[in-house]
Motif scaffolding. Structure first.
Motif, mmCIF file in Angstrom:
data_model
loop_
_atom_site.group_PDB
_atom_site.id
_atom_site.type_symbol
_atom_site.label_atom_id
_atom_site.label_comp_id
_atom_site.label_asym_id
_atom_site.label_seq_id
_atom_site.Cartn_x
_atom_site.Cartn_y
_atom_site.Cartn_z
ATOM 1 N N MET B 1 47.974 40.595 165.537
ATOM 2 C CA MET B 1 46.612 40.852 165.054
ATOM 3 C C MET B 1 45.664 41.101 166.233
ATOM 4 S SD MET B 1 45.795 41.309 162.007
ATOM 5 C CE MET B 1 44.707 41.108 160.649
ATOM 6 N N GLU B 5 42.628 44.236 167.840
ATOM 7 C CA GLU B 5 41.255 43.791 167.701
ATOM 8 C C GLU B 5 40.340 44.702 168.513
ATOM 9 O OE1 GLU B 5 40.211 39.739 168.913
ATOM 10 O OE2 GLU B 5 40.778 39.255 166.847
ATOM 11 N N PRO B 36 36.601 37.519 154.274
ATOM 12 C CA PRO B 36 37.319 37.518 155.550
ATOM 13 C C PRO B 36 37.586 36.113 156.098
ATOM 14 C CG PRO B 36 35.372 38.933 155.630
ATOM 15 C CD PRO B 36 35.264 38.084 154.391
ATOM 16 N N SER B 83 38.530 38.872 159.737
ATOM 17 C CA SER B 83 39.614 39.766 159.331
ATOM 18 C C SER B 83 39.946 39.557 157.858
ATOM 19 C CB SER B 83 40.856 39.532 160.200
ATOM 20 O OG SER B 83 41.303 38.208 160.077
ATOM 21 N N ASN B 84 40.312 40.638 157.200
ATOM 22 C CA ASN B 84 40.910 40.551 155.867
ATOM 23 C C ASN B 84 41.962 41.646 155.755
ATOM 24 O OD1 ASN B 84 39.625 42.960 155.171
ATOM 25 N ND2 ASN B 84 38.138 42.015 153.807
ATOM 26 N N GLY B 87 41.148 45.075 157.364
ATOM 27 C CA GLY B 87 40.834 45.324 158.762
ATOM 28 C C GLY B 87 40.242 44.109 159.434
ATOM 29 N N ASN B 88 39.772 44.318 160.646
ATOM 30 C CA ASN B 88 39.151 43.224 161.371
ATOM 31 C C ASN B 88 38.052 43.751 162.263
ATOM 32 O OD1 ASN B 88 40.377 43.826 164.103
ATOM 33 N ND2 ASN B 88 42.204 43.543 162.852
ATOM 34 N N THR B 89 37.123 42.865 162.573
ATOM 35 C CA THR B 89 35.999 43.243 163.427
ATOM 36 C C THR B 89 35.482 41.982 164.088
ATOM 37 O OG1 THR B 89 33.903 44.428 163.506
ATOM 38 C CG2 THR B 89 34.259 42.984 161.625
#
Lengths: 239, 103
Positions: B1, B5, B36, B83-84, B87-89
């Protein structure tokens, strides 16, 4: 621009979408260029790219075509070109994007969104001043014999309740000399038993709260209580 | 993951300062569906809830990290990573803890 070629097909849209194929439909062009339309070519483009791929090698007759060879989960746009004996039309306007996925998965994805995080705001905070606790309330002698005596009270109502403990003080009636009973260890529960009282003597009691910040003000003292057989036992609390 | 990122451009990260001994509260508003997962990190290391680190969602729905009784060692880059399935941020800030003796 080819002389005599048909106009571009119209209204390209997706009729049905699955993970294996997407059925694309369109309307025939308004202008056939004077020659009848021989068929159509369908092009696909994965959303996010500019790479157009022709889907059929030979022109299809009907205004409907199942596009295969898709990557599951990816989204595509489509366009269609018409062809007659004079040549190829301009491509149609591009369709809305369509994802190659089963209807059940699409339903599951509906209303979902990737995470978004806002700007982190940092603030400085003053650590909460720990407060000296207030006075205990309702101090009572709940049991009394010539051998022992039990006091009970209520915790202070104010803040500073965290980790509150208690000191018990006694005073021989007629004097003004308060003595701490539990000099070493403060008690945690709001009750206390005293054993070493002189029979026949009369005492008053009071309780103070303490926490890490310090020792609070004492409670109201009890009325004078005489230690002995003839002692009046007050009514049980919380009557 | 962590490999996919987003990267952080440290020069664009907002800077905040608190005085040693005070609490620092970080608040971050996060959206996303499904809800998330949130990880707070300091200098790339995930922070666990503990005696000096409180991690919670506040009443207004902000994800909150509270660093109690800040020490100069708490200076660093703080990241709220979300994240979910889609996607992630992340968002980042830089905190510096100013020693009280410097006044």
């Amino acid at each position: 621009e080819v002389e005599g070629a048909p106009g571009a097909p119209l209204d390209v849209r997706c009729l049905d979408a699955n993970k294996d194929y997407i059925i694309v439909t369109w309307k025939q062009p308004a202008v056939d260029g004077g020659n009848s339309i021989l068929g159509y070519f369908v092009d696909r483009c994965e959303v996010g790219t500019t790479h157009w791929i022709q889907c059929n090698d030979t022109p299809v007759k009907f205004a409907r075509f199942p596009v295969t060879g898709l990557v599951e989960g990816r989204s595509y746009v489509f366009r269609v070109r018409a062809v007659n004996s004079s040549g190829m039309s301009h491509p149609s306007r591009v369709s809305e994007p369509v994802a190659a996925m089963d209807p059940a998965d699409r339903a599951r994805m509906r209303g979902t969104s990737a995470p978004w995080t806002g700007q982190i705001i940092v603030t400085e905070e003053e650590p909460a001043e720990s407060m000296v606790p207030g006075r205990p309330g309702d101090l009572q002698v709940t049991e009394a014999t010539k051998n022992y005596l039990v006091l009970s009270w209520k915790p202070p109502g104010e803040k500073g309740l965290e980790g509150v403990m208690y000191y018990v003080e006694k005073c021989v009636s007629g004097t003004d000399s308060w003595q701490r009973v539990n000099t070493e260890i403060p008690v945690k529960s709001p009750r206390f038993a005293l054993f070493d009282l002189a029979e026949g003597k009369s005492y008053s009691f009071r309780v103070r709260c303490c926490n890490s910040a310090g020792v609070g003000e004492p409670s109201e003292p009890t009325e004078a209580t005489t230690v002995g057989d003839k002692l009046d036992i007050p009514a049980a609390p919380g009557k | 993951m962590s490999s996919n990122e987003p990267t952080i451009n440290s020069s664009k990260v907002k800077k905040f300062a608190v005085v040693e001994g005070k609490h620092a509260k970080f608040r971050c508003f996060v959206t996303g569906k499904p809800k998330p997962e949130i990880v707070w990190k300091k200098d790339g290391v995930p922070l666990e809830p503990g005696r000096r680190h409180l991690i919670f969602e506040d009443r207004e729905g902000y994800y909150t990290l509270k660093v109690l009784y800040c020490k100069t060692q708490d200076t660093g880059l703080y990241v709220c990573a979300a994240s979910n399935a889609l996607g992630n941020t992340l968002s980042a800030v830089h905190l510096s803890v100013k020693g009280t003796s410097v006044r």
